[in-house]
Scaffold this active site. Structure first.
Site, PDB file in Angstrom:
ATOM      1  N   THR A  93      -2.805  -4.245   9.213  1.00  0.00           N
ATOM      2  CA  THR A  93      -3.682  -4.449  10.377  1.00  0.00           C
ATOM      3  C   THR A  93      -4.144  -5.902  10.349  1.00  0.00           C
ATOM      4  O   THR A  93      -5.228  -6.211   9.842  1.00  0.00           O
ATOM      5  CB  THR A  93      -4.886  -3.488  10.361  1.00  0.00           C
ATOM      6  OG1 THR A  93      -5.421  -3.414   9.037  1.00  0.00           O
ATOM      7  CG2 THR A  93      -4.488  -2.104  10.823  1.00  0.00           C
TER       8      THR A  93
ATOM      9  N   CYS B  52      -6.671  -8.620   3.346  1.00  0.00           N
ATOM     10  CA  CYS B  52      -7.882  -7.773   3.303  1.00  0.00           C
ATOM     11  C   CYS B  52      -9.154  -8.586   3.521  1.00  0.00           C
ATOM     12  O   CYS B  52      -9.710  -8.597   4.606  1.00  0.00           O
ATOM     13  CB  CYS B  52      -7.951  -7.019   1.977  1.00  0.00           C
ATOM     14  SG  CYS B  52      -6.716  -5.722   1.807  1.00  0.00           S
TER      15      CYS B  52
ATOM     16  N   ARG C 134       1.082 -13.493   2.661  1.00  0.00           N
ATOM     17  CA  ARG C 134       0.414 -13.245   3.936  1.00  0.00           C
ATOM     18  C   ARG C 134      -0.999 -13.829   3.970  1.00  0.00           C
ATOM     19  O   ARG C 134      -1.795 -13.605   3.073  1.00  0.00           O
ATOM     20  CB  ARG C 134       0.338 -11.736   4.212  1.00  0.00           C
ATOM     21  CG  ARG C 134       1.675 -11.087   4.524  1.00  0.00           C
ATOM     22  CD  ARG C 134       1.526  -9.586   4.684  1.00  0.00           C
ATOM     23  NE  ARG C 134       1.089  -8.953   3.453  1.00  0.00           N
ATOM     24  CZ  ARG C 134       0.708  -7.686   3.370  1.00  0.00           C
ATOM     25  NH1 ARG C 134       0.677  -6.927   4.439  1.00  0.00           N
ATOM     26  NH2 ARG C 134       0.336  -7.183   2.206  1.00  0.00           N
TER      27      ARG C 134
ATOM     28  N   VAL D 101       0.828  -1.211   0.000  1.00  0.00           N
ATOM     29  CA  VAL D 101       0.000   0.000   0.000  1.00  0.00           C
ATOM     30  C   VAL D 101       0.855   1.251   0.000  1.00  0.00           C
ATOM     31  O   VAL D 101       0.674   2.162  -0.807  1.00  0.00           O
ATOM     32  CB  VAL D 101      -0.945   0.008   1.219  1.00  0.00           C
ATOM     33  CG1 VAL D 101      -1.695   1.341   1.310  1.00  0.00           C
ATOM     34  CG2 VAL D 101      -1.926  -1.153   1.139  1.00  0.00           C
TER      35      VAL D 101
ATOM     36  N   ARG E 158      14.639  -3.306   3.310  1.00  0.00           N
ATOM     37  CA  ARG E 158      13.646  -2.792   2.371  1.00  0.00           C
ATOM     38  C   ARG E 158      14.046  -1.400   1.870  1.00  0.00           C
ATOM     39  O   ARG E 158      13.964  -1.113   0.677  1.00  0.00           O
ATOM     40  CB  ARG E 158      12.276  -2.734   3.064  1.00  0.00           C
ATOM     41  CG  ARG E 158      11.154  -2.055   2.286  1.00  0.00           C
ATOM     42  CD  ARG E 158      10.654  -2.912   1.173  1.00  0.00           C
ATOM     43  NE  ARG E 158       9.385  -2.417   0.644  1.00  0.00           N
ATOM     44  CZ  ARG E 158       8.955  -2.653  -0.589  1.00  0.00           C
ATOM     45  NH1 ARG E 158       9.669  -3.380  -1.406  1.00  0.00           N
ATOM     46  NH2 ARG E 158       7.785  -2.194  -0.983  1.00  0.00           N
TER      47      ARG E 158
ATOM     48  N   THR F  24      -6.738  -0.473   7.162  1.00  0.00           N
ATOM     49  CA  THR F  24      -8.121  -0.872   7.386  1.00  0.00           C
ATOM     50  C   THR F  24      -8.352  -1.157   8.866  1.00  0.00           C
ATOM     51  O   THR F  24      -7.626  -1.932   9.483  1.00  0.00           O
ATOM     52  CB  THR F  24      -8.466  -2.127   6.573  1.00  0.00           C
ATOM     53  OG1 THR F  24      -8.182  -1.870   5.195  1.00  0.00           O
ATOM     54  CG2 THR F  24      -9.940  -2.485   6.736  1.00  0.00           C
TER      55      THR F  24
END
Length: 418
Positions: free
Chosen positions: A83, A258, A329, A14, A37, A118
Site C-alpha cells: 500500500t 512502512c 522501495r 509479507v 517470482r 496497512t
C-alpha cells in the site's frame, strides 16, 4: 483446526513468510501476478532473502501459482499486497483494489477475505468490500465475510519472524472474528490479540508506525540542533540513555514501505473528516528532509577541507532502505544521491545487498560492483554487515571526508555522523 484451503495474494516480504508458515499446517496456495517470482519460488529461491530454501521446502502443503483458476480452490483469502503513496504523498490503493478485484472473481458463498496490508481506518469495509461485492455478485456479511490482521513483518530481521510477533486479528462479525483469530493462533507462537472491530485493528496498525516516525523525527531534529552546536548527537543520546525510561531512538533516514509511508494514510483519512494533523505531518517533514541535510553537511565538510565539490569523487555505501535487506522501495538514500548530483559530484553507489537491475529500473542508477578507486568523500548510508569487512581508509584520499549516517564506524576515522 480449520480444514479450509488458504490463498495468499501477494508473495513479497509479507506474503511469502506468512504463506510458508501456513503451508506447514494448512493447504495453502501462494498467488502472485509476477510469473518470474512464482518460478523462482517453485525452484526454492526467495529473492527477498526473508525465507531460506530449507524453510521454503519445509512448507509441504504450500503451492505457488499465477493462475487464477487455481486460486478458486481457496475458501480463505489473505491479501498481502503493498500500500504505497503516490507522488503527492497520498494513499495509492491501486495494488489493494486490483487484489480485491482478483479475489472477487473467485469468491464463493461462505468465503472469508482477510487483509494484512496497512491502510487507514475504514479502508477494508469502505474501499475493499464494495469491490469484492461488485466482482463476485455476493453480499457482504451475508454471503462472504472479511477480517483484518495487520502485518508486522520486519524485513531482514531473523529474530522477530512472523510466528514470533504477536498478531492483531479482527473480523466483520463476532463469529468470523473468532474464526480469523483461531486461524492465526494455529501458526503464531507469540499469540494473538483479537481487536473489537476491523477499524480498531486498522487504526492500531497505522499508529504503530506513526509513533516510531514521530520518535525518530524528534531525534533527527536533535541531530540538526546539536550539529549547529558542534555536539555529537550519539554522545548526548548515550548519556541521556542512562535514565531508565529514556526511549532509545537514534537519528537516521526513515524510508521503506512502512514507517515512511503509513503516517500519510492516517493523515489522509484525518483530513477527509476535517482534521488537519499537526504533530504527525511535522514529524514526516523532518524525516523527509534528512537526506538533503546529510548531503549538504558532507558538501560543507568538503569545502572546509578545500575539496572542489564539482566533479569530486564521492562513494555512497548502501542504497537499500535498511541494513541487511535487499529492499530498495522508498529508500531515503536516494534523497542524498539527488542532492549530491545537484552539486555536480561524480557519484559511485556500492551495495552488494541490492539487485542492480532493480536499482536501475527504480532509480535509473548503475551500481558499482567493486571498489577500485580512492574518493574525496565517503558516506556510510546503510549499516550492512557486509560493509564491516571494508577498511574505509583504503578507499579515501588523504583529505577525504568520511560521514557516518548510521553511527557504525570507528569515531576516530570519521569527520561527522548523524
Amino acid at each position: 483446526m480449520s480444514t479450509k484451503k488458504i490463498g495468499i495474494i501477494g508473495l513479497g516480504y509479507v506474503g511469502l513468510p506468512l504463506a510458508v508458515e501456513f503451508g506447514k499446517k494448512h493447504t495453502t496456495i501462494g498467488f502472485d501476478i509476477n510469473t518470474k517470482r512464482i518460478e523462482e519460488l517453485k525452484s526454492g529461491y526467495d529473492r527477498t532473502l526473508e525465507v531460506e530454501t530449507e524453510n521454503l521446502k519445509s512448507a509441504t502443503l504450500l503451492s505457488f501459482t499465477s493462475d487464477l483458476n487455481e486460486l478458486k480452490q481457496a475458501s480463505i483469502f489473505i491479501v498481502t499486497v503493498p500500500t504505497p503513496i503516490d507522488k503527492n504523498k497520498r494513499p495509492d490503493l491501486t495494488p489493494l483494489i486490483k487484489a480485491s478485484e482478483t479475489v472477487g472473481k473467485v469468491l464463493k458463498k461462505g468465503d472469508i477475505v482477510i487483509y494484512e496490508s496497512t491502510v487507514y481506518p475504514g479502508c477494508t469495509e469502505e474501499d475493499c468490500v464494495p469491490v469484492l461485492e461488485k466482482h463476485s455478485g455476493l453480499k457482504f456479511n451475508t454471503d462472504f465475510y472479511c477480517g483484518y490482521s495487520p502485518e508486522r513483518i520486519n524485513p531482514g530481521d531473523k529474530v522477530h519472524t512472523v510466528t514470533k510477533i504477536r498478531k492483531i486479528t479482527s473480523g466483520s462479525t463476532p463469529a468470523i472474528a473468532d474464526e480469523v483469530n483461531n486461524l492465526y493462533q494455529s501458526i503464531i507462537t507469540a499469540g494473538t490479540f483479537k481487536a473489537s472491530s476491523i477499524k480498531v485493528a486498522e487504526a492500531a496498525k497505522v499508529i504503530e508506525n506513526c509513533q516510531r516516525d514521530i520518535n525518530i523525527a524528534f531525534v533527527n531534529e536533535l541531530a540538526m540542533i546539536f550539529d549547529k552546536m558542534q555536539i555529537d548527537t550519539l554522545d548526548v543520546l548515550e548519556a541521556a540513555g542512562t535514565k531508565w525510561n529514556f526511549l532509545p531512538f537514534r537519528p537516521g533516514l526513515v524510508g521503506g514501505h512502512c514507517i515512511g509511508v503509513d503516517p500519510y494514510y492516517l493523515t489522509f483519512k484525518a483530513e477527509e473528516i476535517g482534521y488537519h494533523s499537526q504533530v504527525i505531518l511535522s514529524g514526516r517533514k523532518i524525516n523527509d528532509n534528512m537526506g538533503a541535510f546529510v548531503a549538504n553537511k558532507v558538501v560543507k565538510l568538503m569545502i572546509k577541507k578545500g575539496i572542489t565539490v564539482n566533479a569530486a569523487n564521492v562513494l555512497l555505501l548502501g542504497i537499500t532502505f535498511k541494513e541487511n535487506c535487499p529492499d530498495i522501495r522508498n529508500s531515503k538514500v536516494i534523497d542524498i544521491i539527488h542532492e549530491l548530483q545537484d552539486f555536480g559530484v561524480n557519484l559511485d553507489v556500492y551495495d552488494p545487498m541490492a539487485d542492480p537491475d532493480e536499482v536501475k529500473h527504480e532509480y535509473g542508477l548503475d551500481l558499482i560492483i567493486n571498489l577500485n578507486t580512492k574518493y574525496d568523500a565517503i558516506i556510510h548510508a546503510v549499516a550492512h554487515n557486509a560493509f564491516q569487512a571494508i577498511k574505509i581508509t583504503d578507499w579515501t584520499k588523504p583529505t577525504a571526508v568520511v560521514y557516518d549516517v548510521k553511527s557504525n564506524i570507528d569515531k576516530s576515522i570519521i569527520d561527522s555522523r548523524l
